[in-house]
Design an enzyme around this catalytic site. Structure first.
Site, PDB file in Angstrom:
ATOM      1  N   CYS A  24     -45.063 -23.540   6.082  1.00 32.28           N
ATOM      2  CA  CYS A  24     -44.352 -22.953   4.938  1.00 32.28           C
ATOM      3  C   CYS A  24     -44.011 -21.478   5.138  1.00 32.28           C
ATOM      4  O   CYS A  24     -43.165 -20.942   4.420  1.00 32.28           O
ATOM      5  CB  CYS A  24     -45.160 -23.143   3.667  1.00 32.28           C
ATOM      6  N   HIS A  33     -42.468 -17.882  -1.765  1.00 31.05           N
ATOM      7  CA  HIS A  33     -42.540 -19.285  -1.361  1.00 31.05           C
ATOM      8  C   HIS A  33     -42.802 -20.124  -2.616  1.00 31.05           C
ATOM      9  O   HIS A  33     -43.608 -19.755  -3.460  1.00 31.05           O
ATOM     10  CB  HIS A  33     -43.665 -19.480  -0.349  1.00 31.05           C
ATOM     11  N   ASN A  36     -41.950 -28.012  -3.343  1.00 33.79           N
ATOM     12  CA  ASN A  36     -42.232 -27.196  -2.160  1.00 33.79           C
ATOM     13  C   ASN A  36     -41.436 -27.740  -0.970  1.00 33.79           C
ATOM     14  O   ASN A  36     -41.740 -28.809  -0.458  1.00 33.79           O
ATOM     15  CB  ASN A  36     -43.739 -27.244  -1.873  1.00 33.79           C
TER      16      ASN A  36
HETATM   17  N1  COA Z   1     -51.690 -36.729 -10.753  1.00 30.41           N
HETATM   18  C1  COA Z   1     -52.779 -36.890 -11.518  1.00 30.41           C
HETATM   19  N2  COA Z   1     -53.998 -36.472 -11.171  1.00 30.41           N
HETATM   20  C2  COA Z   1     -54.127 -35.887  -9.983  1.00 30.41           C
HETATM   21  C3  COA Z   1     -53.048 -35.700  -9.120  1.00 30.41           C
HETATM   22  C4  COA Z   1     -51.781 -36.156  -9.544  1.00 30.41           C
HETATM   23  N3  COA Z   1     -50.673 -36.005  -8.796  1.00 30.41           N
HETATM   24  N4  COA Z   1     -53.480 -35.076  -8.018  1.00 30.41           N
HETATM   25  C5  COA Z   1     -54.792 -34.880  -8.166  1.00 30.41           C
HETATM   26  N5  COA Z   1     -55.193 -35.377  -9.349  1.00 30.41           N
HETATM   27  C6  COA Z   1     -56.535 -35.384  -9.924  1.00 30.41           C
HETATM   28  C7  COA Z   1     -57.603 -35.324  -8.878  1.00 30.41           C
HETATM   29  O1  COA Z   1     -57.890 -36.612  -8.380  1.00 30.41           O
HETATM   30  C8  COA Z   1     -58.753 -34.757  -9.665  1.00 30.41           C
HETATM   31  O2  COA Z   1     -59.353 -35.774 -10.402  1.00 30.41           O
HETATM   32  P1  COA Z   1     -60.954 -35.878 -10.519  1.00 30.41           P
HETATM   33  O3  COA Z   1     -61.369 -34.603 -11.172  1.00 30.41           O
HETATM   34  O4  COA Z   1     -61.131 -37.102 -11.331  1.00 30.41           O
HETATM   35  O5  COA Z   1     -61.429 -36.000  -9.102  1.00 30.41           O
HETATM   36  C9  COA Z   1     -58.087 -33.814 -10.643  1.00 30.41           C
HETATM   37  O6  COA Z   1     -56.709 -34.214 -10.708  1.00 30.41           O
HETATM   38  C10 COA Z   1     -58.187 -32.368 -10.240  1.00 30.41           C
HETATM   39  O7  COA Z   1     -57.787 -32.276  -8.901  1.00 30.41           O
HETATM   40  P2  COA Z   1     -57.754 -30.905  -8.171  1.00 30.41           P
HETATM   41  O8  COA Z   1     -57.274 -31.117  -6.779  1.00 30.41           O
HETATM   42  O9  COA Z   1     -59.050 -30.181  -8.357  1.00 30.41           O
HETATM   43  O10 COA Z   1     -56.635 -30.167  -9.031  1.00 30.41           O
HETATM   44  P3  COA Z   1     -56.175 -28.680  -8.984  1.00 30.41           P
HETATM   45  O11 COA Z   1     -56.235 -28.089 -10.319  1.00 30.41           O
HETATM   46  O12 COA Z   1     -56.799 -27.939  -7.856  1.00 30.41           O
HETATM   47  O13 COA Z   1     -54.642 -28.841  -8.645  1.00 30.41           O
HETATM   48  C11 COA Z   1     -53.113 -28.671  -6.827  1.00 30.41           C
HETATM   49  C12 COA Z   1     -54.232 -29.472  -7.471  1.00 30.41           C
HETATM   50  C13 COA Z   1     -52.741 -29.341  -5.514  1.00 30.41           C
HETATM   51  C14 COA Z   1     -51.929 -28.655  -7.747  1.00 30.41           C
HETATM   52  C15 COA Z   1     -53.604 -27.232  -6.571  1.00 30.41           C
HETATM   53  O14 COA Z   1     -54.850 -27.249  -5.929  1.00 30.41           O
HETATM   54  C16 COA Z   1     -52.650 -26.435  -5.760  1.00 30.41           C
HETATM   55  O15 COA Z   1     -51.552 -26.159  -6.174  1.00 30.41           O
HETATM   56  N6  COA Z   1     -53.069 -25.982  -4.584  1.00 30.41           N
HETATM   57  C17 COA Z   1     -52.241 -25.214  -3.701  1.00 30.41           C
HETATM   58  C18 COA Z   1     -51.352 -26.164  -3.003  1.00 30.41           C
HETATM   59  C19 COA Z   1     -50.301 -25.456  -2.242  1.00 30.41           C
HETATM   60  O16 COA Z   1     -49.767 -24.468  -2.648  1.00 30.41           O
HETATM   61  N7  COA Z   1     -49.987 -26.041  -1.079  1.00 30.41           N
HETATM   62  C20 COA Z   1     -48.941 -25.671  -0.275  1.00 30.41           C
HETATM   63  C21 COA Z   1     -49.176 -24.385   0.397  1.00 30.41           C
HETATM   64  S1  COA Z   1     -47.854 -24.115   1.467  1.00 30.41           S
END
Ligand code: COA
Length: 323
Positions: free
Chosen positions: A114, A250, A280
């Site tokens: 990215c 980004h 993204n």
């Molecule tokens: N729909 C519904 N539920 C979802 C889901 C989806 N698409 N994806 C994950 N979940 C669930 C998980 O299973 C978890 O459930 P659980 O508590 O029962 O295990 C819950 O939601 C929380 O998951 P978690 O991963 O802790 O959520 P989060 O608040 O950290 O958000 C992201 C997840 C990916 C949105 C967040 O971590 C994020 O944006 N990270 C950075 C990613 C990024 O920028 N990547 C690219 C960099 S270039």
């Protein structure tokens, strides 16, 4: 007079097909509400089979050249950032070179996930400043839909396809007028390679090559590293947060973007946001956002634009540009 790289033109390409959160929720256990609340994403574009990285890059590059009033004869270098190339080789950049009818110079791909566009911009800027090229296309083009695990709701809702491009022109007088790329800053930490990666490639036939991510870890590093990169860019140029007219970040997650805007004390209307519609698009996200804000007249000549990105590697960096 020192040479500066002027950002002479911008261009973009998005696939024809937009896919809403509701449409995704029909095939994977998720909801529009969850995706919007956690990421700000409402939809993403998904490439058709013919919309490869080279195809989309060529369209974005053509638009950037047209915007700059430049033809293929002005292109000495094509530097293309992608993690989803059409082929292992030739470089996707050279497929673009051929499609554009560019018959001289050189081109290559950069794999920095990215942060790829910032990396490519930095390399192109160095080459222009040292006289190795006078006109350079810098492109980010990605088809992450092809490396998604469509069963993994933690990643497949986050990414989209597209391409963005800029055309850079070497300018001897730009130093005097303070225009062009003021500085770029690149960083990487290979020890964090396992928090965001693709588990295969053409050299690994035992693996299909799907994106794997520890979202929480990436989130944590993104906020810290990007804030450092922004502070570094300002300090290197003797500027302060108040000098910035536009943040073009980004586009991974609206919460990360909002945090960066707040850190810089920028009102939301000074932060360019496309993540809601594009999701993204990895190396394409910054040039896509830049092209949108340039085309709709928000970013004007003379404006100071700060770009930043972080991606798998980890890789991260920033670029400060006076338009
Ligand atoms: N729909 C519904 N539920 C979802 C889901 C989806 N698409 N994806 C994950 N979940 C669930 C998980 O299973 C978890 O459930 P659980 O508590 O029962 O295990 C819950 O939601 C929380 O998951 P978690 O991963 O802790 O959520 P989060 O608040 O950290 O958000 C992201 C997840 C990916 C949105 C967040 O971590 C994020 O944006 N990270 C950075 C990613 C990024 O920028 N990547 C690219 C960099 S270039």
């Amino acid at each position: 007079m020192a040479i500066r790289s002027i950002l002479a033109g911008v261009g973009a390409y998005l696939p024809d097909r937009a896919v809403s959160n509701d449409e995704l929720a029909r095939t994977v256990e998720t909801s529009d509400e969850w995706i919007r609340e956690r990421t700000g994403i409402r939809q993403r574009y998904i490439a058709a089979p013919h919309e490869t990285a080279a195809f989309m890059a060529t369209a974005a590059a053509r638009a950037a050249l047209a915007d700059a009033g430049a033809g293929p004869a002005e292109v000495d270098a094509i530097i293309l950032a992608t993690s989803t190339p059409d082929q292992a080789f030739p470089a996707t950049a050279l497929r673009v070179q051929a499609a554009l009818g560019v018959t001289k110079g050189f081109g290559f791909d950069i794999a920095a996930a990215c942060a790829g566009f910032i990396y490519a911009l930095s390399v192109a800027d160095s080459m222009l400043r040292t006289g190795q090229a006078r006109g350079a296309l810098v492109i980010g083009s990605e088809v992450y839909s092809r490396i998604m695990n469509w069963q993994d709701r933690g990643t497949c809702v986050l990414f989209g396809d597209g391409a963005g491009a800029v055309f850079l022109r070497a300018d001897e007088d730009a130093g005097r007028t303070d225009r062009g790329i003021l500085s770029t800053h690149l960083h990487a930490q290979g020890t964090l390679g396992d928090i965001l990666y693709v588990d295969g490639a053409v050299g690994r036939h035992d693996k299909p090559g799907h994106l794997v991510m520890n979202g929480r870890e990436v989130f944590r590093h993104a906020v810290v590293r990007l804030a450092e990169a922004v502070a570094e860019a300002l300090a290197a140029n003797g500027l302060t947060q108040r000098d910035i007219d536009w943040l073009v970040p980004h586009q991974a997650n609206l919460r990360i973007i909002d945090a960066m805007g707040r850190k810089l004390g920028l009102p939301p209307e000074r932060v360019v946001i496309t993540v809601d519609r594009h999701a993204n698009t990895s190396a394409a996200s910054v040039p896509l956002a830049l092209a949108e804000a340039r085309k709709d007249g928000r970013i004007r000549n003379g404006d100071l634009v700060l770009m930043e990105a972080l991606g798998g590697g980890l890789t991260w960096g920033s670029a400060l540009v006076r338009m």
